[in-house]
Each structure stands twice: as structure tokens, then as C-alpha cells.
Motif scaffolding. Structure first.
Motif, PDB file in Angstrom:
ATOM      1  N   PRO A   1      -1.763  -3.885  -2.937  1.00  7.01           N
ATOM      2  CA  PRO A   1      -1.034  -2.518  -3.069  1.00  7.01           C
ATOM      3  C   PRO A   1      -1.029  -1.951  -4.198  1.00  7.01           C
ATOM      4  CG  PRO A   1       0.230  -4.458  -1.672  1.00  7.01           C
ATOM      5  CD  PRO A   1      -0.710  -4.942  -2.343  1.00  7.01           C
ATOM      6  N   ASN A   2      -0.917  -0.525  -4.276  1.00  2.00           N
ATOM      7  CA  ASN A   2      -1.008  -0.211  -5.703  1.00  2.00           C
ATOM      8  C   ASN A   2       0.356  -0.249  -6.479  1.00  2.00           C
ATOM      9  OD1 ASN A   2      -3.319   1.104  -5.077  1.00  2.00           O
ATOM     10  ND2 ASN A   2      -2.922   3.124  -4.849  1.00  2.00           N
ATOM     11  N   ASN A   3       1.589  -0.492  -5.491  1.00  3.42           N
ATOM     12  CA  ASN A   3       2.743  -0.837  -6.257  1.00  3.42           C
ATOM     13  C   ASN A   3       3.108  -2.146  -6.924  1.00  3.42           C
ATOM     14  OD1 ASN A   3       3.054  -1.677  -3.788  1.00  3.42           O
ATOM     15  ND2 ASN A   3       5.190  -0.641  -3.472  1.00  3.42           N
ATOM     16  N   VAL A   4       2.164  -3.193  -6.754  1.00  5.51           N
ATOM     17  CA  VAL A   4       2.156  -4.479  -7.140  1.00  5.51           C
ATOM     18  C   VAL A   4       1.089  -5.000  -8.083  1.00  5.51           C
ATOM     19  CG1 VAL A   4       2.238  -6.833  -6.478  1.00  5.51           C
ATOM     20  CG2 VAL A   4       3.046  -5.151  -4.532  1.00  5.51           C
ATOM     21  N   VAL A   5       1.569  -5.517  -9.230  1.00  6.63           N
ATOM     22  CA  VAL A   5       0.798  -5.967 -10.438  1.00  6.63           C
ATOM     23  C   VAL A   5      -0.047  -7.104  -9.640  1.00  6.63           C
ATOM     24  CG1 VAL A   5       0.629  -7.015 -12.392  1.00  6.63           C
ATOM     25  CG2 VAL A   5       2.425  -5.518 -12.174  1.00  6.63           C
ATOM     26  N   PRO A   6      -1.278  -7.080  -9.671  1.00  5.86           N
ATOM     27  CA  PRO A   6      -1.875  -8.302  -8.858  1.00  5.86           C
ATOM     28  C   PRO A   6      -1.954  -9.400  -9.510  1.00  5.86           C
ATOM     29  CG  PRO A   6      -3.553  -6.577  -9.858  1.00  5.86           C
ATOM     30  CD  PRO A   6      -2.112  -6.050 -10.193  1.00  5.86           C
ATOM     31  N   ASP A   7      -1.546 -10.527  -8.932  1.00  2.51           N
ATOM     32  CA  ASP A   7      -1.594 -11.727  -9.377  1.00  2.51           C
ATOM     33  C   ASP A   7      -2.768 -12.637  -9.186  1.00  2.51           C
ATOM     34  OD1 ASP A   7      -1.302 -12.610  -7.000  1.00  2.51           O
ATOM     35  OD2 ASP A   7       0.492 -13.670  -7.063  1.00  2.51           O
ATOM     36  N   HIS A   8      -3.821 -12.152  -8.571  1.00  2.00           N
ATOM     37  CA  HIS A   8      -5.143 -13.100  -8.476  1.00  2.00           C
ATOM     38  C   HIS A   8      -6.252 -12.085  -8.412  1.00  2.00           C
ATOM     39  CE1 HIS A   8      -7.968 -15.305  -6.070  1.00  2.00           C
ATOM     40  NE2 HIS A   8      -8.071 -14.389  -5.396  1.00  2.00           N
ATOM     41  N   ALA A   9      -7.382 -12.590  -8.841  1.00  3.22           N
ATOM     42  CA  ALA A   9      -8.560 -12.120  -8.992  1.00  3.22           C
ATOM     43  C   ALA A   9      -9.568 -13.210  -9.168  1.00  3.22           C
ATOM     44  CB  ALA A   9      -8.802 -10.902  -9.728  1.00  3.22           C
ATOM     45  N   VAL A  10     -10.827 -12.681  -8.475  1.00  3.36           N
ATOM     46  CA  VAL A  10     -11.997 -13.880  -8.758  1.00  3.36           C
ATOM     47  C   VAL A  10     -13.227 -12.742  -9.173  1.00  3.36           C
ATOM     48  CG1 VAL A  10     -13.716 -15.378  -7.820  1.00  3.36           C
ATOM     49  CG2 VAL A  10     -11.539 -15.192  -6.825  1.00  3.36           C
TER      50      VAL A  10
ATOM     51  N   THR B   1     -11.868 -17.788 -11.378  1.00  2.05           N
ATOM     52  CA  THR B   1     -10.539 -17.481 -10.630  1.00  2.05           C
ATOM     53  C   THR B   1      -9.497 -17.226 -11.722  1.00  2.05           C
ATOM     54  OG1 THR B   1     -11.418 -18.826  -8.744  1.00  2.05           O
ATOM     55  CG2 THR B   1      -8.904 -18.121  -8.874  1.00  2.05           C
ATOM     56  N   VAL B   2      -8.829 -16.011 -11.606  1.00  2.69           N
ATOM     57  CA  VAL B   2      -7.770 -15.776 -12.544  1.00  2.69           C
ATOM     58  C   VAL B   2      -6.480 -15.797 -12.008  1.00  2.69           C
ATOM     59  CG1 VAL B   2      -6.919 -13.973 -14.181  1.00  2.69           C
ATOM     60  CG2 VAL B   2      -9.370 -14.096 -13.772  1.00  2.69           C
ATOM     61  N   THR B   3      -5.552 -16.343 -12.436  1.00  2.00           N
ATOM     62  CA  THR B   3      -4.308 -16.466 -11.674  1.00  2.00           C
ATOM     63  C   THR B   3      -3.269 -15.815 -12.841  1.00  2.00           C
ATOM     64  OG1 THR B   3      -4.822 -18.457 -10.660  1.00  2.00           O
ATOM     65  CG2 THR B   3      -2.259 -17.948 -10.936  1.00  2.00           C
ATOM     66  N   GLY B   4      -2.591 -14.833 -12.395  1.00  5.40           N
ATOM     67  CA  GLY B   4      -1.883 -13.940 -13.271  1.00  5.40           C
ATOM     68  C   GLY B   4      -0.298 -14.025 -12.625  1.00  5.40           C
ATOM     69  N   ARG B   5       0.392 -13.015 -12.767  1.00  5.05           N
ATOM     70  CA  ARG B   5       1.987 -12.971 -12.032  1.00  5.05           C
ATOM     71  C   ARG B   5       2.060 -11.766 -11.500  1.00  5.05           C
ATOM     72  NH1 ARG B   5       5.547 -13.537 -16.968  1.00  5.05           N
ATOM     73  NH2 ARG B   5       4.546 -15.569 -16.992  1.00  5.05           N
ATOM     74  N   SER B   6       2.570 -11.738 -10.310  1.00  2.00           N
ATOM     75  CA  SER B   6       2.803 -10.472  -9.739  1.00  2.00           C
ATOM     76  C   SER B   6       4.241 -10.083 -10.120  1.00  2.00           C
ATOM     77  CB  SER B   6       2.968 -10.383  -8.175  1.00  2.00           C
ATOM     78  OG  SER B   6       3.947 -11.323  -7.750  1.00  2.00           O
ATOM     79  N   ALA B   7       4.318  -8.547  -9.948  1.00  2.00           N
ATOM     80  CA  ALA B   7       5.637  -7.765 -10.414  1.00  2.00           C
ATOM     81  C   ALA B   7       5.710  -6.257  -9.887  1.00  2.00           C
ATOM     82  CB  ALA B   7       5.708  -7.728 -11.993  1.00  2.00           C
ATOM     83  N   HIS B   8       6.647  -5.565  -9.807  1.00  2.00           N
ATOM     84  CA  HIS B   8       6.588  -4.269  -9.262  1.00  2.00           C
ATOM     85  C   HIS B   8       6.128  -3.463 -10.248  1.00  2.00           C
ATOM     86  CE1 HIS B   8       8.004  -0.365  -7.827  1.00  2.00           C
ATOM     87  NE2 HIS B   8       8.317  -1.032  -6.821  1.00  2.00           N
ATOM     88  N   ALA B   9       5.115  -2.699  -9.775  1.00  2.00           N
ATOM     89  CA  ALA B   9       4.291  -1.812 -10.692  1.00  2.00           C
ATOM     90  C   ALA B   9       5.256  -0.797 -11.478  1.00  2.00           C
ATOM     91  CB  ALA B   9       3.034  -1.234 -10.022  1.00  2.00           C
ATOM     92  N   GLY B  10       6.154  -0.387 -10.842  1.00  2.00           N
ATOM     93  CA  GLY B  10       7.053   0.559 -11.507  1.00  2.00           C
ATOM     94  C   GLY B  10       8.289   0.090 -12.147  1.00  2.00           C
ATOM     95  N   ARG B  11       9.016  -0.706 -11.440  1.00  2.00           N
ATOM     96  CA  ARG B  11      10.309  -1.226 -11.982  1.00  2.00           C
ATOM     97  C   ARG B  11      10.061  -2.117 -13.091  1.00  2.00           C
ATOM     98  NH1 ARG B  11      14.712  -3.292  -7.745  1.00  2.00           N
ATOM     99  NH2 ARG B  11      14.453  -0.928  -7.132  1.00  2.00           N
ATOM    100  N   ASN B  12       9.251  -3.033 -13.159  1.00  2.00           N
ATOM    101  CA  ASN B  12       9.277  -4.130 -14.274  1.00  2.00           C
ATOM    102  C   ASN B  12       7.733  -4.723 -14.490  1.00  2.00           C
ATOM    103  OD1 ASN B  12       8.983  -5.517 -11.423  1.00  2.00           O
ATOM    104  ND2 ASN B  12      10.079  -7.544 -12.412  1.00  2.00           N
TER     105      ASN B  12
END
Length: 402
Positions: free
Chosen positions: A259-268, A210-221
Motif C-alpha cells: 500500500p502507498n501509505n506503508v514503507v515497504p519492508d521487503h523487496a527482491v 532479497t532486501v529486508t527493511g522495516r515497515s512504518a506509516h508513510a505519513g506519521r513516522n
């Protein structure tokens, strides 16, 4: 069968092939997929009634607790069916272990629900070969032993679990406890259509990372985000690179993203390992920890590990060679050719062998296409394999071991 003794002939006379087939047809009609708890409860009840003809103490044992990682990363408990345990003459000096499983790979919504005869003598049905046919073989063989075999100083345990098809996580400890001290073991997975048995087996391990990252706007930041899907893909690539002789590595699935415009903060990441030897398990275990640490640092993410190497490799040691030789000689005396070959599949035989007990884990019916809607059982092999088991068990009992 000129090399079969009169006592062994009488054992075989107790085996009723048509009655065995009726049992298989009745059992196959019950959906007992590993996650179908009502179906497993019904199947356990049918088996308890059937095995009650044998002496000893029969109980239905609650499953051990099992956790699993959901696609969202949460760990939750998974329910399992109860396991059947029969103990016969526990004080006997010579004791064997017999195991089988009541579950199948066909869920309650799977389209493969009914049996039919593909052709005369070939039953196509869910679990017909794997392994409701094998359970009929086990019961018939032990019934023959109880009616005409050497039982004065011979005893055994029978474990029929409800979760073999998903790794026996809720039953491994039960099997291992009852393997202790046994002179040998038979497990009733199906043989190949020509009767070939499984020899050495590799092991297996299944992990969810399980990977925990950090979400952000994919275009703005996007630079402020930490992409968990990319980190999971990095894990998959690095782990796959560890594969080679002695260790197969299969990154099988990545859950996560949004969503495509969100940096994903979670994956398994789901990954399977197939080690051939104990040393390969140690190497893989160290690689998992090393790669987790490397990706966590490089991607600035947190990674948690869930899973285990639940099936140790099963080599063919000296005791296993003796057991195979005994079964092969028994088959020859009965006019049943017996060969074996190594396989990449795993089963409860792996866990039994890890306890230092010689085991043959394909003493069930002859059949094929298991884990598919084409699964089939060769009907004549019911009585054939029951005779093979009964005579082999009798010879072990008379010798007091291998």
C-alpha cells in the motif's frame, strides 16, 4: 561429394529424412515447457522409445534439487522433469558426448501450441528448431554410425536434459560428469538459417537479492521505516554501474512493496550478468558482495544473495579450433558451407567447454526466430545436418580423437 569415402557414403544412405520429419512433427505436438512436468514426462517417454534403437544402457535420471526465490523472498524447491541418459560402449578408448534438451520455452498456457507449414519446406512449430529438430538430427546420426560406422573402439554418452531453457540447474552436474574424459562433444542447438554455427560464447549468472527493511506509516513516522524498495533500487543502480566492456549487467525486475501509505519492508531484485571471460566473473562476484555490503550499511537493511554464475564463458581454444576445422572440412566434402561466429547466447556447450572438452553446440537443424511464435525449422536441413554429424563423428572415431 567426391571427397567423401565409400564408407561415408554408406553412412549417409542410412539417413531417412522423411522419417526424421515425422518424428519432429510428433515431438512438436507435445508441450514440453520446462515447468510442464506431465508434458516433459510424456516427451521423455517418447524419446526413450526412440533412442532405444541404439545399443547401450538407457535410463531416465532424476533431476538434481533446485531452489528459487519467490517474490515474497521465501526460498522454495522447484520440481523438474527427468533427464535421459544413454551410455554406449563405456569402455571404449575413444568416447564422445552428445547433448540436447527436451524442454521448450512455451508453457502449457502459451498460445503457441501447434505446428504448421509457413511455406513448403519450412515448419513453424514450438520447439521445431530449438531443439526437437536437433534431437532428430542426433538420433539419425548415431543410428547411421551404429549401422555402418566404426564402432569397435568408439563409444559415447547421450544426455538429453529437461531444463536447459531455464539454465540447466537440475542437470548441469549430470552433463559435467559425463563430459569428463571425452575427446569431443556435439550439442544440437540450432544453427542459423544459413548454417552458421556459434563460436565463442560469453557466460551468464542470475541472482535474486532479497532486501529486508522495516515497515512504518508513510505519513506519521516514515523516518522509523527502512524502505526495502528504495534499497533494491539502489542495488540496481550500483550494480548497473559495474557494467562495461567484458561485463553486461541487467537489473531486470524488483518484486516488493504494498500500500502507498506503508514503507515497504521487503523487496527482491532480479539481476542478470553476462561476463565474457573468467576474470569478468571474478570481478562481478566481488562487486556483488561489495555493493550488497555498501547498500546494507547505507540503508540500514539486511540483504541476502541467492544465485550463481551457472554458465561459464566458452572461449575458442586450440582444441575447439581443431574440432571446428574438422567439421568445416567435413561440410566442404559434403557440399555444406560451414562458418561460425561468436554469440552472446549461452547453452549447455558452456558447461561442457568448462570441463576442458572441445564442443560445437549448434549441430542441430537450420532455423530461426527461436523463443517466439515465429520459430521455424528448414526441413531439408534435417537430413543435411544428420549427414554432417554422422560423417564428422565417423572421422573422429576413425582417428581416435581430434
Amino acid at each position: 561429394m567426391e571427397r567423401v569415402s565409400s564408407d561415408e557414403r554408406r553412412l549417409i544412405e542410412h539417413i531417412d529424412g522423411p522419417a526424421m520429419l515425422r518424428s519432429v512433427e510428433r515431438w512438436v505436438a507435445v508441450n514440453s515447457g520446462t515447468r510442464n512436468l506431465p508434458g516433459l514426462a510424456r516427451m521423455a517417454g517418447l524419446l526413450a522409445d526412440a533412442f532405444a534403437v541404439l545399443p547401450g544402457e538407457l535410463t531416465l535420471v532424476d533431476p538434481a534439487p533446485v531452489d528459487a526465490v519467490e517474490p515474497d523472498g521465501r526460498v522454495r524447491a522447484i520440481d523438474h522433469g527427468r533427464h535421459l541418459l544413454l551410455r554406449v560402449r563405456p569402455q571404449a578408448a575413444c568416447r564422445m558426448l552428445f547433448t540436447g534438451h527436451m524442454d521448450t520455452v512455451y508453457g502449457v498456457d502459451h498460445p503457441f501450441q501447434e505446428a504448421r507449414y509457413r511455406e513448403p519446406g519450412v515448419l513453424n512449430g514450438p520447439g521445431a528448431a530449438d531443439m526437437k529438430g536437433g534431437l532428430a538430427v542426433l538420433l539419425a546420426a548415431l543410428g547411421a554410425i551404429e549401422r555402418g560406422g566404426p564402432t569397435a573402439d568408439f563409444g559415447y554418452d547421450v544426455v538429453i536434459n529437461s531444463d536447459e531453457e531455464t539454465g540447466s540447474f537440475a542437470s548441469a552436474a549430470l552433463i559435467e560428469a559425463h563430459a569428463a574424459g571425452k575427446v569431443a562433444a556435439f550439442t544440437y542447438e540450432p544453427a542459423l538459417p544459413d548454417g552458421t554455427l556459434a563460436g565463442a560464447r560469453g557466460g551468464t549468472g542470475n541472482f535474486s537479492l532479497t532486501v529486508t527493511g522495516r515497515s512504518a506509516h508513510a505519513g506519521r513516522n516514515p523516518e522509523e521505516g527502512r524502505n526495502a524498495v528504495v534499497a533494491a533500487a539502489d542495488l540496481a543502480l550500483r550494480l548497473a554501474a559495474e557494467g562495461g566492456p567484458g561485463l553486461a549487467v541487467n537489473p531486470a525486475r524488483i518484486d516488493g512493496g504494498g500500500p502507498n501509505n506503508v514503507v515497504p519492508d521487503h523487496a527482491v531484485l532480479r539481476v542478470n550478468f553476462r561476463p565474457k571471460a573468467a576474470a569478468d566473473i571474478a570481478r562481478a562476484d566481488a562487486a556483488i558482495d561489495r555493493i550488497i555490503a555498501g547498500v546494507a550499511e547505507a540503508r540500514d537493511v539486511a540483504i541476502s544473495r541467492h544465485g550463481s554464475f551457472n554458465r561459464p564463458p566458452k572461449p575458442i581454444d586450440a582444441a575447439a579450433v581443431k574440432l571446428f576445422a574438422l567439421v568445416q572440412a567435413t561440410g566442404s566434402d559434403l557440399g555444406i558451407p560451414i562458418q561460425w561466429r561468436d554469440t552472446g547466447g549461452v547453452c549447455d556447450g558452456n558447461n561442457i567447454a568448462a570441463q576442458g572438452v572441445a564442443v560445437i553446440d549448434t549441430m542441430g537443424v537450420r532455423g530461426g526466430a527461436i523463443h517466439s511464435p515465429d520459430e521455424y525449422m528448414i526441413v531439408d536441413s534435417l537430413a543435411e545436418r544428420a549427414a554432417l554429424s554422422a560423417v564428422a563423428i565417423s572421422r573422429i572415431a576413425r582417428k581416435g580423437g581430434l
